[in-house]
Write an enzyme that holds these catalytic residues in place. Structure first.
Site, PDB file in Angstrom:
ATOM      1  N   TYR A   1       0.833  -1.215   0.000  1.00  0.00           N
ATOM      2  CA  TYR A   1       0.000   0.000   0.000  1.00  0.00           C
ATOM      3  C   TYR A   1       0.863   1.259   0.000  1.00  0.00           C
ATOM      4  O   TYR A   1       0.666   2.161  -0.813  1.00  0.00           O
ATOM      5  CB  TYR A   1      -0.956   0.019   1.194  1.00  0.00           C
ATOM      6  CG  TYR A   1      -1.796   1.271   1.221  1.00  0.00           C
ATOM      7  CD1 TYR A   1      -2.903   1.402   0.383  1.00  0.00           C
ATOM      8  CD2 TYR A   1      -1.464   2.345   2.049  1.00  0.00           C
ATOM      9  CE1 TYR A   1      -3.665   2.561   0.381  1.00  0.00           C
ATOM     10  CE2 TYR A   1      -2.222   3.501   2.056  1.00  0.00           C
ATOM     11  CZ  TYR A   1      -3.323   3.612   1.222  1.00  0.00           C
ATOM     12  OH  TYR A   1      -4.064   4.763   1.210  1.00  0.00           O
TER      13      TYR A   1
ATOM     14  N   TYR B   1       7.721 -11.907  -5.011  1.00  0.00           N
ATOM     15  CA  TYR B   1       6.868 -11.538  -6.150  1.00  0.00           C
ATOM     16  C   TYR B   1       7.163 -10.097  -6.550  1.00  0.00           C
ATOM     17  O   TYR B   1       6.809  -9.166  -5.832  1.00  0.00           O
ATOM     18  CB  TYR B   1       5.402 -11.724  -5.776  1.00  0.00           C
ATOM     19  CG  TYR B   1       4.427 -11.674  -6.936  1.00  0.00           C
ATOM     20  CD1 TYR B   1       4.847 -11.509  -8.256  1.00  0.00           C
ATOM     21  CD2 TYR B   1       3.061 -11.795  -6.707  1.00  0.00           C
ATOM     22  CE1 TYR B   1       3.944 -11.458  -9.305  1.00  0.00           C
ATOM     23  CE2 TYR B   1       2.144 -11.762  -7.740  1.00  0.00           C
ATOM     24  CZ  TYR B   1       2.589 -11.586  -9.040  1.00  0.00           C
ATOM     25  OH  TYR B   1       1.688 -11.536 -10.074  1.00  0.00           O
TER      26      TYR B   1
END
Length: 301
Positions: free
Chosen positions: A111, A141
């Protein structure tokens, strides 16, 4: 490639939905079994293509449990467990391990943008120490075009140094082949997995470990051909033919909004229109686009 802890063709599996928007567990488990039968070494469920960040933790747990209950082997599942909150990532990862699933794909907390490598190292460290299980193997990732959080080559090295038996690979979904090569060169034996299907062949030739890709939902067998035969000089024609087929499917899926299009293409492949459903904010492919997609799909090799 034998020195890689994780290697192979893994599907970034799409998640089918019921009419009410809930996960269609029966259709999903059928899809997992089909992917393995067609040649995938494993199923990377609950990733970007799987719309994971549109599902609650409870739904994620239910989906993973269902795959196992349907007979998909635990060692062939690579669920995505990385979410914004560290405690929730720990919880999802522990849940996977409790079921015998020891390999996960892990986004960084995504975020807050513009965070430092020190901050990302602290976050991953708190997660891995919070899980506290030496069976765990993590594939980082890297998908900055979606997450907004790049994982730098130096950060990867710091994580490997801190957690050498746990941080064993990366899914490189930025599509940056130079970055893939830099990671391979810097960290021999670290599993670099392509997130873009057209890069599987050059990545394998460069010493990469395999792929976790969306088009494997459709052409797993062709990806497996590339993986199995890339180093066999007598199979060059077969590899090139398989790669051309992969590229054709990937190009078509990218001709419209990708995730709804992948799902629609799975529906065309299986004859089940339920696959066209998506969870908001993603929307199903429009009727006009679906007509064009169907016509183009029928012409694919």
């Amino acid at each position: 490639m034998n020195n890689h802890k994780i290697t192979g063709v893994f599907s970034a599996a799409a998640t089918p939905l019921n009419a009410d928007g809930s996960p269609d567990i029966g259709l999903f488990t059928e899809h997992c079994q089909r992917l393995l039968a067609e040649g995938c070494h494993g199923v990377a469920l609950l990733g970007t293509t799987g719309e994971a960040n549109s599902f609650s933790s409870s739904e994620r747990r239910t989906i993973l449990e269902a795959a196992l209950k349907a007979g998909v082997p635990a060692d062939k599942l690579l669920p995505g467990t990385g979410v914004v909150a560290i405690a929730e990532t720990v919880e999802l990862t522990r849940h996977a391990i409790s079921l015998g699933v020891t390999k996960v794909v892990m986004l960084p907390p995504f975020y807050y943008k513009g965070v430092s490598d020190d901050g990302l190292l602290a976050a991953y460290s708190q997660i891995l120490e919070g899980v506290g299980d030496n069976r765990l193997q993590v594939i980082l990732y890297h998908i900055p075009q979606v997450s907004g959080i790049p994982l730098s080559v130096p950060l990867i090295g710091r994580l490997i140094e801190a957690f050498p038996d746990t941080v064993v690979g990366i899914k490189e979904s930025a599509g940056d082949f130079n970055n893939m090569q830099a990671i391979i060169a810097a960290y021999p034996g670290f599993s670099v997995l392509a997130g873009a299907d057209p890069l599987l062949l050059p990545l394998l030739k460069a010493g990469g470990a395999g792929c976790i890709t969306a088009t494997s939902n459709l052409v797993a067998g062709s990806l497996r051909t590339v993986y199995d035969k890339v180093h066999n000089a007598e199979q060059t024609a077969a590899v090139d033919q398989a790669q051309a087929r992969i590229n054709a499917y990937r190009t078509l899926s990218n001709s419209y909004v990708q995730i709804p299009t992948i799902k629609a293409m799975v529906g065309l492949k299986t004859g089940n229109a339920a696959w066209t459903r998506t969870r908001a904010p993603l929307m199903p492919i429009s009727d006009a686009d679906y007509a064009g997609l169907s016509e183009a799909y029928a012409k694919l090799p």
